[in-house]
Write an enzyme that holds these catalytic residues in place. Sequence first.
Site, PDB file in Angstrom:
ATOM      1  N   ARG A  44      -9.099   7.689  -0.495  1.00 65.33           N
ATOM      2  CA  ARG A  44      -7.846   6.920  -0.367  1.00 65.33           C
ATOM      3  C   ARG A  44      -7.501   6.760   1.109  1.00 65.33           C
ATOM      4  NH1 ARG A  44      -6.498  10.166  -5.019  1.00 65.33           N
ATOM      5  NH2 ARG A  44      -5.230  11.656  -3.826  1.00 65.33           N
ATOM      6  N   LYS A 134      11.145   1.378   0.967  1.00 66.02           N
ATOM      7  CA  LYS A 134      11.066   0.444  -0.162  1.00 66.02           C
ATOM      8  C   LYS A 134      11.430   1.119  -1.471  1.00 66.02           C
ATOM      9  CE  LYS A 134       7.952  -0.749  -2.975  1.00 66.02           C
ATOM     10  NZ  LYS A 134       6.688  -1.088  -3.625  1.00 66.02           N
ATOM     11  N   LYS A 217      12.745  -8.303  -1.315  1.00 64.12           N
ATOM     12  CA  LYS A 217      11.346  -8.505  -1.753  1.00 64.12           C
ATOM     13  C   LYS A 217      11.350  -8.971  -3.203  1.00 64.12           C
ATOM     14  CE  LYS A 217       6.944  -6.051  -2.285  1.00 64.12           C
ATOM     15  NZ  LYS A 217       6.005  -5.129  -1.675  1.00 64.12           N
TER      16      LYS A 217
HETATM   17  C1  5MM Z   1       1.455  -1.550  -3.868  1.00 60.13           C
HETATM   18  O1  5MM Z   1       1.964  -1.421  -5.173  1.00 60.13           O
HETATM   19  C2  5MM Z   1       3.330  -0.987  -5.280  1.00 60.13           C
HETATM   20  C3  5MM Z   1       3.538  -0.199  -6.536  1.00 60.13           C
HETATM   21  O2  5MM Z   1       2.879   0.952  -6.586  1.00 60.13           O
HETATM   22  P1  5MM Z   1       3.248   1.953  -7.806  1.00 60.13           P
HETATM   23  O3  5MM Z   1       3.384   1.117  -9.045  1.00 60.13           O
HETATM   24  O4  5MM Z   1       2.076   2.847  -7.843  1.00 60.13           O
HETATM   25  O5  5MM Z   1       4.508   2.635  -7.408  1.00 60.13           O
HETATM   26  C4  5MM Z   1       4.262  -2.146  -5.568  1.00 60.13           C
HETATM   27  O6  5MM Z   1       5.609  -1.762  -5.500  1.00 60.13           O
HETATM   28  C5  5MM Z   1       4.071  -3.233  -4.602  1.00 60.13           C
HETATM   29  O7  5MM Z   1       4.597  -2.874  -3.360  1.00 60.13           O
HETATM   30  C6  5MM Z   1       4.760  -4.515  -5.063  1.00 60.13           C
HETATM   31  O8  5MM Z   1       4.785  -4.645  -6.457  1.00 60.13           O
HETATM   32  C7  5MM Z   1       4.036  -5.661  -4.483  1.00 60.13           C
HETATM   33  O9  5MM Z   1       2.670  -5.532  -4.793  1.00 60.13           O
HETATM   34  P2  5MM Z   1       1.905  -6.818  -5.314  1.00 60.13           P
HETATM   35  O10 5MM Z   1       0.527  -6.291  -5.627  1.00 60.13           O
HETATM   36  O11 5MM Z   1       2.640  -7.308  -6.524  1.00 60.13           O
HETATM   37  O12 5MM Z   1       1.929  -7.783  -4.154  1.00 60.13           O
END
Ligand code: 5MM
Length: 335
Positions: A44, A134, A217
């Site tokens: 990771r 976030k 966001k």
């Molecule tokens: C990177 O993925 C984030 C969520 O991780 P977990 O579900 O493990 O907490 C997620 O919050 C992400 O930041 C947003 O959904 C945006 O990611 P995408 O892939 O939708 O651009």
Amino acid sequence: MSELNNIAISILDKGKGILAADESTGTMTKRLDSVNVPSTQENRLLFRETLFSASSMTECIGGVILYDETIKQITSKKNKIPELILKMGSIPGIKVDTGAKVLAGSPDEKITEGLDGLRERLKEYYKLGAKFTKWRGVYNISKNYPSKLSIQANAHALARYSSLVQECNMVPIVEPEVLMDGEHSSKECYEKTSEVIKKCFDELILHKVNLKGIILKPNMILPGNKSKEKISNEEVAKLTLECLKNSVPSEVPGIAFLSGGQSELEATENLNLINKYNNSNFIMSYSYGRALQHSALRFWSKDIQNIEGTQKIFNHRAKMNTLASQGKWSKDLEN
Ligand code: 5MM
């Protein structure tokens, strides 16, 4: 407080966007499983360190959202991860929610948790170098959902989180994600997203959050991924802009979209059109997870020591999205 506004703007300035590398261990394990790489702490770190030391971190990536494990890791060159990100010219941030759990009272929906002990955790992350944070609320669309209860409860949590984050001198990213999963139409996505975002701002205002010091966001307005409806990218862009213009207060400096399961190309093309048609003062950029990392991850999985090759792919995606954030992307640049 103008300090928070400066941070928000510098993250999204000049077409820069955010790399959402905050997958929890469970999600990261799914991603690594899908490309047959064992999900160890070392792997990771290796994948993330590869991205965080790519040249596009300087030109394109204004901020990186980290996960608790990553913000505390040390790179192969013995740097702390937040130091590496700063050295590359980007800003470290951290996901501080502890995940979406079943919502009591409406068990088919989710409420995001993590408020208990948040003030103390924020102080720790601030000391580790985080300048922004976030928190993601998730909402699903179907006949009776999202319910008033989930809209209210998640907005309340997002507001309490934001207010604690600003108290600790960091910029909160407010992420209310109306999921793409389902058969719903773009009209339903538009209506539900408007309702969700409006409620979030009602609560943020009630909790005295400085709107100039946040980044929103949101999802784009799209039909559900099982819907028969097909709409053009132009329509996606126009609906998204209209929805945000009517639901986001003008003080908010920047909007950074999530990709939500769109392909890399779709997420770039839609962002580009949003910026072409954007006649508001909002900066409209990206905070992509999958749409920035997908190809890089697939390439890396074939040879996890091929740092340069992986970075080349990541740099290309970052560059394309940074052009899209300025409405300067075109399909021929992809080749
Ligand atoms: C990177 O993925 C984030 C969520 O991780 P977990 O579900 O493990 O907490 C997620 O919050 C992400 O930041 C947003 O959904 C945006 O990611 P995408 O892939 O939708 O651009």
